[in-house]
Design a protein around this motif. Structure first.
Motif: not given
Length: 272
Positions: A132, A162-163, A165-167, A169-170, A209-210, A213, A217
């Motif tokens: 990260s 979760s991790s 999906s967050e990455y 998504y970004d 998951e997205i 998010l 957000r």
């Protein structure tokens, strides 16, 4: 009226100041004009046509040269990015590789194409560290990217869902990715393992998951300062098909060398 008169006087003075320059330019151009008048019209037309054709061909070559051959490998640490990098480069998995702290970067003809007789365009492959703290390095390469290989560990997917999906998504909401419509291939690595999840299962979980998010957000801020674009269609449950850029998902195994679909993705976006 006084202002207009002053403006007229200034204009006249400027004309007087420019007069010597005008005469000088005419003196410079006069020999060239006389020379052109002496050239037969046919030869002049041919010369102009050759000049225009040269400019046209140069523009085509310049345009082709600017097409990117950069493919980015990214994903969480331990997903197998570095193994994929070496398999694509020389066919060896380099077992014993450790988590990369700096990007692995190289320009080469993929190992599977090294014996082909026809001319093959080399690929500029960049393996961006998945930690990260090191992910900001991704921004150094995105402006030149022709495609993104997002690697997921298909065995350890659920604990990291979760991790991951967050990455992802970004990445999918970055302006450089959306505006250029950079294609993304989600590569479910280690699919040869018995405990590996299928690409369909991983796709559905990522979409769920997205979707979460998106909701969380947007609740924090109507304009999330960390992202330039929002994903999906308002009022609809998120699916990858709603992305402005193409997002596809495949199964692969770096250690087994089962990477045909990965190679196909690269070659589709880095033309020979």
């Amino acid at each position: 009226m006084d202002g207009i008169e002053q403006w007229k006087e200034q204009l006249e003075q400027l004309k007087i100041q420019l007069e010597p320059w005008k005469n000088q330019v005419e003196q410079w151009l006069h020999p060239a004009i006389e020379y052109l008048n002496e050239i037969p019209p046919t030869q002049l037309y041919v010369a102009i046509a050759v000049l225009l054709m040269t400019i046209f061909l140069f523009s085509i070559r310049l345009f082709r040269r600017t097409k990117s051959n950069t493919i980015i490998l990214t994903g969480l640490s331990g997903s197998g990015k570095t193994v994929l990098y070496y398999v694509l480069r020389d066919g060896s998995s380099h077992q014993g590789t450790v988590t990369s702290m700096e990007p692995n970067e190289g320009t080469f003809v993929m190992n599977s194409e090294s014996n082909k007789k026809r001319k093959v365009k080399p690929v500029h492959l960049v393996d961006v560290p998945g930690h990260s703290r090191l992910r900001p390095k991704l921004d150094d390469f995105l402006p030149q990217a022709a495609g993104i290989l997002f690697v997921v560990d298909a065995v350890e997917f659920l604990p990291n869902c979760s991790s991951v999906s967050e990455y992802l998504y970004d990445i999918l909401t970055r302006a450089s990715v959306v505006k250029k419509k950079i294609p993304v291939l989600i590569c479910c690595n280690k699919s040869d393992k018995v405990t590996a999840h299928t690409k369909e299962f991983i796709r559905k979980q990522l979409e769920k998951e997205i979707e979460k998010l998106k909701a969380s957000r947007s609740a924090i801020s109507a304009a999330d300062i960390s992202n330039d674009f929002t994903l999906g269609v308002p009022g609809e449950v998120f699916t990858f098909s709603q992305c402005r850029n193409a997002v596809t998902i495949v199964e692969a195994s770096g250690l087994k060398g089962e990477i045909a679909q990965v190679e196909q993705f690269i070659r589709e976006h880095v033309k020979p």
